[in-house]
Scaffold this motif. Structure first.
Motif, PDB file in Angstrom:
ATOM      1  N   GLY A  20       0.824  -1.210   0.000  1.00  0.00           N
ATOM      2  CA  GLY A  20       0.000   0.000   0.000  1.00  0.00           C
ATOM      3  C   GLY A  20       0.852   1.251   0.000  1.00  0.00           C
ATOM      4  O   GLY A  20       2.039   1.217  -0.334  1.00  0.00           O
ATOM      5  N   ASP A  21       0.224   2.330   0.394  1.00  0.00           N
ATOM      6  CA  ASP A  21       0.822   3.666   0.320  1.00  0.00           C
ATOM      7  C   ASP A  21       2.193   3.731   0.997  1.00  0.00           C
ATOM      8  O   ASP A  21       2.364   3.215   2.113  1.00  0.00           O
ATOM      9  CB  ASP A  21      -0.128   4.657   0.995  1.00  0.00           C
ATOM     10  CG  ASP A  21       0.150   6.084   0.565  1.00  0.00           C
ATOM     11  OD1 ASP A  21       1.308   6.529   0.697  1.00  0.00           O
ATOM     12  OD2 ASP A  21      -0.798   6.747   0.094  1.00  0.00           O
ATOM     13  N   HIS A  40      -5.047   6.191  13.711  1.00  0.00           N
ATOM     14  CA  HIS A  40      -6.260   5.997  12.917  1.00  0.00           C
ATOM     15  C   HIS A  40      -6.023   6.487  11.492  1.00  0.00           C
ATOM     16  O   HIS A  40      -6.304   5.783  10.521  1.00  0.00           O
ATOM     17  CB  HIS A  40      -7.447   6.743  13.552  1.00  0.00           C
ATOM     18  CG  HIS A  40      -8.639   6.817  12.669  1.00  0.00           C
ATOM     19  ND1 HIS A  40      -9.083   7.998  12.117  1.00  0.00           N
ATOM     20  CD2 HIS A  40      -9.458   5.847  12.206  1.00  0.00           C
ATOM     21  CE1 HIS A  40     -10.136   7.737  11.358  1.00  0.00           C
ATOM     22  NE2 HIS A  40     -10.386   6.454  11.404  1.00  0.00           N
ATOM     23  N   GLU A  41      -5.453   7.683  11.371  1.00  0.00           N
ATOM     24  CA  GLU A  41      -5.108   8.216  10.049  1.00  0.00           C
ATOM     25  C   GLU A  41      -4.159   7.262   9.319  1.00  0.00           C
ATOM     26  O   GLU A  41      -4.349   6.934   8.147  1.00  0.00           O
ATOM     27  CB  GLU A  41      -4.415   9.577  10.199  1.00  0.00           C
ATOM     28  CG  GLU A  41      -5.343  10.758  10.405  1.00  0.00           C
ATOM     29  CD  GLU A  41      -6.073  11.129   9.118  1.00  0.00           C
ATOM     30  OE1 GLU A  41      -5.406  11.271   8.080  1.00  0.00           O
ATOM     31  OE2 GLU A  41      -7.302  11.281   9.174  1.00  0.00           O
ATOM     32  N   LEU A  43      -3.435   4.057   9.755  1.00  0.00           N
ATOM     33  CA  LEU A  43      -3.907   2.710   9.422  1.00  0.00           C
ATOM     34  C   LEU A  43      -5.048   2.702   8.413  1.00  0.00           C
ATOM     35  O   LEU A  43      -5.098   1.856   7.539  1.00  0.00           O
ATOM     36  CB  LEU A  43      -4.410   2.035  10.701  1.00  0.00           C
ATOM     37  CG  LEU A  43      -3.600   0.893  11.313  1.00  0.00           C
ATOM     38  CD1 LEU A  43      -4.376   0.326  12.481  1.00  0.00           C
ATOM     39  CD2 LEU A  43      -3.329  -0.207  10.284  1.00  0.00           C
ATOM     40  N   TYR A  44      -5.963   3.659   8.545  1.00  0.00           N
ATOM     41  CA  TYR A  44      -7.228   3.521   7.812  1.00  0.00           C
ATOM     42  C   TYR A  44      -7.493   4.554   6.721  1.00  0.00           C
ATOM     43  O   TYR A  44      -8.242   4.273   5.784  1.00  0.00           O
ATOM     44  CB  TYR A  44      -8.401   3.543   8.800  1.00  0.00           C
ATOM     45  CG  TYR A  44      -8.373   2.402   9.771  1.00  0.00           C
ATOM     46  CD1 TYR A  44      -8.601   1.101   9.326  1.00  0.00           C
ATOM     47  CD2 TYR A  44      -8.096   2.597  11.115  1.00  0.00           C
ATOM     48  CE1 TYR A  44      -8.561   0.034  10.207  1.00  0.00           C
ATOM     49  CE2 TYR A  44      -8.056   1.538  12.000  1.00  0.00           C
ATOM     50  CZ  TYR A  44      -8.289   0.257  11.538  1.00  0.00           C
ATOM     51  OH  TYR A  44      -8.239  -0.794  12.400  1.00  0.00           O
ATOM     52  N   GLN A  45      -6.963   5.749   6.850  1.00  0.00           N
ATOM     53  CA  GLN A  45      -7.321   6.794   5.888  1.00  0.00           C
ATOM     54  C   GLN A  45      -6.299   6.825   4.754  1.00  0.00           C
ATOM     55  O   GLN A  45      -5.110   6.771   4.991  1.00  0.00           O
ATOM     56  CB  GLN A  45      -7.372   8.158   6.577  1.00  0.00           C
ATOM     57  CG  GLN A  45      -8.313   8.212   7.774  1.00  0.00           C
ATOM     58  CD  GLN A  45      -9.766   8.173   7.372  1.00  0.00           C
ATOM     59  OE1 GLN A  45     -10.301   7.120   7.047  1.00  0.00           O
ATOM     60  NE2 GLN A  45     -10.419   9.313   7.377  1.00  0.00           N
ATOM     61  N   ARG A  46      -6.786   6.938   3.522  1.00  0.00           N
ATOM     62  CA  ARG A  46      -5.886   6.882   2.374  1.00  0.00           C
ATOM     63  C   ARG A  46      -6.104   8.056   1.419  1.00  0.00           C
ATOM     64  O   ARG A  46      -7.242   8.473   1.192  1.00  0.00           O
ATOM     65  CB  ARG A  46      -6.101   5.577   1.597  1.00  0.00           C
ATOM     66  CG  ARG A  46      -5.682   4.334   2.332  1.00  0.00           C
ATOM     67  CD  ARG A  46      -4.171   4.193   2.400  1.00  0.00           C
ATOM     68  NE  ARG A  46      -3.790   2.953   3.079  1.00  0.00           N
ATOM     69  CZ  ARG A  46      -3.644   2.832   4.403  1.00  0.00           C
ATOM     70  NH1 ARG A  46      -3.839   3.865   5.198  1.00  0.00           N
ATOM     71  NH2 ARG A  46      -3.290   1.676   4.932  1.00  0.00           N
ATOM     72  N   GLU A  47      -5.000   8.503   0.832  1.00  0.00           N
ATOM     73  CA  GLU A  47      -5.066   9.532  -0.204  1.00  0.00           C
ATOM     74  C   GLU A  47      -5.714   8.942  -1.476  1.00  0.00           C
ATOM     75  O   GLU A  47      -6.528   9.573  -2.111  1.00  0.00           O
ATOM     76  CB  GLU A  47      -3.640  10.004  -0.502  1.00  0.00           C
ATOM     77  CG  GLU A  47      -3.510  11.427  -1.019  1.00  0.00           C
ATOM     78  CD  GLU A  47      -3.945  12.456   0.011  1.00  0.00           C
ATOM     79  OE1 GLU A  47      -3.584  12.314   1.195  1.00  0.00           O
ATOM     80  OE2 GLU A  47      -4.662  13.384  -0.379  1.00  0.00           O
ATOM     81  N   ASN A  48      -5.288   7.728  -1.844  1.00  0.00           N
ATOM     82  CA  ASN A  48      -5.875   6.989  -2.977  1.00  0.00           C
ATOM     83  C   ASN A  48      -5.935   7.818  -4.255  1.00  0.00           C
ATOM     84  O   ASN A  48      -7.002   7.965  -4.861  1.00  0.00           O
ATOM     85  CB  ASN A  48      -7.282   6.502  -2.582  1.00  0.00           C
ATOM     86  CG  ASN A  48      -7.847   5.486  -3.556  1.00  0.00           C
ATOM     87  OD1 ASN A  48      -7.098   4.830  -4.282  1.00  0.00           O
ATOM     88  ND2 ASN A  48      -9.156   5.372  -3.587  1.00  0.00           N
ATOM     89  N   PRO A  49      -4.799   8.375  -4.718  1.00  0.00           N
ATOM     90  CA  PRO A  49      -4.836   9.288  -5.854  1.00  0.00           C
ATOM     91  C   PRO A  49      -5.065   8.592  -7.203  1.00  0.00           C
ATOM     92  O   PRO A  49      -4.678   7.428  -7.361  1.00  0.00           O
ATOM     93  CB  PRO A  49      -3.441   9.919  -5.834  1.00  0.00           C
ATOM     94  CG  PRO A  49      -2.575   8.868  -5.233  1.00  0.00           C
ATOM     95  CD  PRO A  49      -3.428   8.171  -4.206  1.00  0.00           C
ATOM     96  N   TYR A  53       1.493   7.674  -7.823  1.00  0.00           N
ATOM     97  CA  TYR A  53       1.267   7.059  -6.514  1.00  0.00           C
ATOM     98  C   TYR A  53       2.552   6.379  -6.072  1.00  0.00           C
ATOM     99  O   TYR A  53       3.156   5.632  -6.832  1.00  0.00           O
ATOM    100  CB  TYR A  53       0.149   6.027  -6.662  1.00  0.00           C
ATOM    101  CG  TYR A  53      -0.277   5.329  -5.405  1.00  0.00           C
ATOM    102  CD1 TYR A  53      -0.578   6.035  -4.249  1.00  0.00           C
ATOM    103  CD2 TYR A  53      -0.414   3.939  -5.381  1.00  0.00           C
ATOM    104  CE1 TYR A  53      -0.995   5.370  -3.105  1.00  0.00           C
ATOM    105  CE2 TYR A  53      -0.829   3.270  -4.242  1.00  0.00           C
ATOM    106  CZ  TYR A  53      -1.112   3.991  -3.100  1.00  0.00           C
ATOM    107  OH  TYR A  53      -1.535   3.342  -1.962  1.00  0.00           O
TER     108      TYR A  53
END
Ligand code: FAD
Lengths: 94, 416
Positions: A20-21, A40-41, A43-49, A53
């Motif tokens: 992943g990222d 939390h940021e 582990l779970y939140q993604r930029e997903n551009p 990448y």
């Protein structure tokens, strides 16, 4: 996809697994006051551009090195491949 | 547009020139009560239930391309309610009940075919896990049957039962599961919503949100600014890109999933069959083509096309399970962009911005959810309360440790 491994040359992507990222290299400080929010940021939140990448791949069927690959998620074109340990040493994972 | 046997004969004899468009092509108005972003299956279903069930008709669906250009027109059409967890199974069973009445509700043939799904077990542990899942299904009011080897043999005698590495030990059968025609589902919902006054606006991309003091009051689009009391986003694989325009980051990654269709064959496979030792699901369309697929490719992608390793894996699985298909030729293949969430389950929720709502994270399984997703999202948009079958699909569940992780794979989207 062919991944140009910095040490081993061109290798088929099927030899690798994708984690992943690349920001996953920079783990938050667990002693920070807001460590829970930071993790939390992390582990779970993604930029997903959609576009360029930077991501972590593991050469599981090869030399077991971790790589940071810069790839365009719209075209799958790979523009750079670095050893993750080199990037981590330089401290420029994000 | 209405259809009858007579109209088909009449149009067939007159060069098919008498057909009329099924929905209007209105220009966007300046204001709507509710604007839905994304005209895929979920957006259109939401519009249908909003206008028909919840009485909100001043609604627009904004679609950047044409209806059916996204995942609703790209999936392998499998419909089932065979989940394990409390947060999911009642929702998917609600969806299954809506599927069972959908053609009557829409007065449209969506070719719903309850031909059953058979999940094969290849080890004692897998069979035990299926027994547990089957019990969870029964408790939600769904149907489930645990089959032993003989019962599987009776049903699908053509499988390779004696595969040395992955022998077939039994299976979990849901008879009410099956397939539906994906395009027809989009068209049926669109026709119904349109007939209840919803404006369906194609070639209209949402490029930004109007947000003041934490309140969303409309959207900017390639066809002008539109104001709205509420904005509901459901753009599947584009979720992260669209919500970024509202300054949000999501627990979602976009991954590519491929699908395959063979040349037309005589009736071969009666229902949907899944291989439990690799990743393969296969059914046969009414035209005779085998429709099949496997796992996501495993890396982030917005390309709507995949790579060869997954194709090879799927072909190997097929040869392991059904060697007689070795000479069938592949006719078509394509990919779609999946909104893979961090626990493999979806999100239907308000956001921290007043008036902005989000529906996404459907992973590779949102087609079966289309009716319930539309109903639950319409319920949320109309009443500001979650539907009774969708109470756990909150955006903040990751911060609270309330994940709905069917596979127990953790925060790793390419493993769900
Ligand atoms: C190969 C494949 C096989 C699958 N198989 C199955 C299966 O067997 N069973 C199952 O249950 N599920 C399956 N799925 C998953 C299922 O198709 C999806 O989860 C579901 O269709 C997603 O919801 P949707 O229909 O609303 O998405 P979509 O049809 O993708 O709708 C989203 C829409 O939003 C639009 N949009 C994006 N950005 C904007 C913008 N800025 N402004 C306006 N509009 C925008 C897009 O153009 C698109 O039309 C499969 C998916 C794929 C790709």
């Amino acid at each position: 996809m062919i991944i140009h491994h910095p040490l081993l040359g061109p290798r088929d992507a099927s030899e690798f697994v994708h984690l992943g990222d690349a920001t996953l290299l920079s783990r938050p400080d667990w002693q920070a006051d807001d460590a829970i929010a930071q993790f939390h940021e992390y582990l779970y939140q993604r930029e997903n551009p959609a576009g360029e990448y930077r991501e972590l791949w593991y050469h599981e069927q090869g030399d077991r090195s971790w790589l940071i690959i810069t790839r365009n998620t719209l075209t799958h074109e790979i523009s750079s491949v670095e050893l993750a340990r080199d990037v981590a040493r330089k401290g420029s994972a994000s | 547009m209405r259809y009858s046997a007579l109209s088909i004969i009449k149009n067939g004899l007159t060069g098919n020139k008498g057909w009329k468009p099924v929905w209007r092509e209105p220009d966007p108005k300046q204001h709507y009560d509710i604007v839905i972003v994304g005209g895929g299956g979920h957006g259109l279903a939401t519009a249908h239930y909003l206008s028909k069930k919840y009485g909100v008709t001043n609604v627009a669906v904004l679609e950047k391309g044409w209806l059916g250009s996204g995942n609703i027109g790209r999936n392998t059409t499998i419909v089932r309610s065979n989940y394990l967890l409390d947060g999911n199974q009642p929702f998917y069973e609600h969806s299954m009940k809506l599927w069972e009445g959908l053609e009557t509700d829409l007065n449209y043939n969506v070719m719903m075919s309850q031909r059953g799904i058979l999940n094969l077990a290849h080890s004692d542990a897998q069979r035990d896990a299926f027994a547990r899942r089957g019990n969870a299904m029964l408790m939600s009011g769904a149907d489930a049957e645990l089959l032993d080897i003989d019962a599987v043999r009776d049903m699908v005698p053509f499988l390779n039962f004696d595969n040395a590495r992955f022998p077939i030990k039994g299976g979990l059968l849901q008879r009410r599961a099956g397939t539906a025609r994906h395009d027809a589902v989009a068209w049926g919902y669109a026709r119904s919503a349109d007939s209840h006054g919803v404006d369906i606006i194609q070639n209209c991309e949402v490029t930004g949100f109007t947000i003041h003091d934490g309140k969303c009051t409309g959207v900017q689009t390639t066809r002008g600014t539109i104001s709205a009391n509420k904005v509901g986003v459901c753009v599947a694989g584009s979720s992260s890109m669209v919500m970024a325009k509202a300054g949000m980051r999501l627990p979602i990654e976009s991954h590519v999933l491929q699908a395959f269709v063979s040349e037309g064959l005589k009736p071969t496979i009666p229902g949907v069959v899944t291989f439990g030792a690799g990743h393969l699901y296969i059914s046969q369309s009414d035209k005779g083509g085998l429709v099949f697929g496997g796992d996501i490719d495993g890396y982030n992608s917005y390309a709507q096309r995949g790579n060869l390793p997954v194709i090879e894996h799927v072909a190997e699985d097929m040869m392991a399970l059904m060697p007689f298909l070795g000479r069938a030729r592949l006719l078509r293949m394509w990919g779609g962009v999946m909104d893979m969430s961090m626990d493999g389950s979806p999100i239907i929720d308000k956001t921290h911005i007043d008036g902005l709502y989000f529906n996404g994270g459907w992973c590779y399984g949102g087609f079966k959810a289309t009716p319930a997703s539309g109903d639950a999202y319409a319920h949320l948009l109309a009443t500001d309360r979650p539907h009774e079958t969708a109470t756990q699909y909150h955006l903040d569940r990751f911060a609270r440790g309330a994940m709905i992780d069917e596979k127990g794979a953790g925060a790793q989207p390419n493993l769900h």
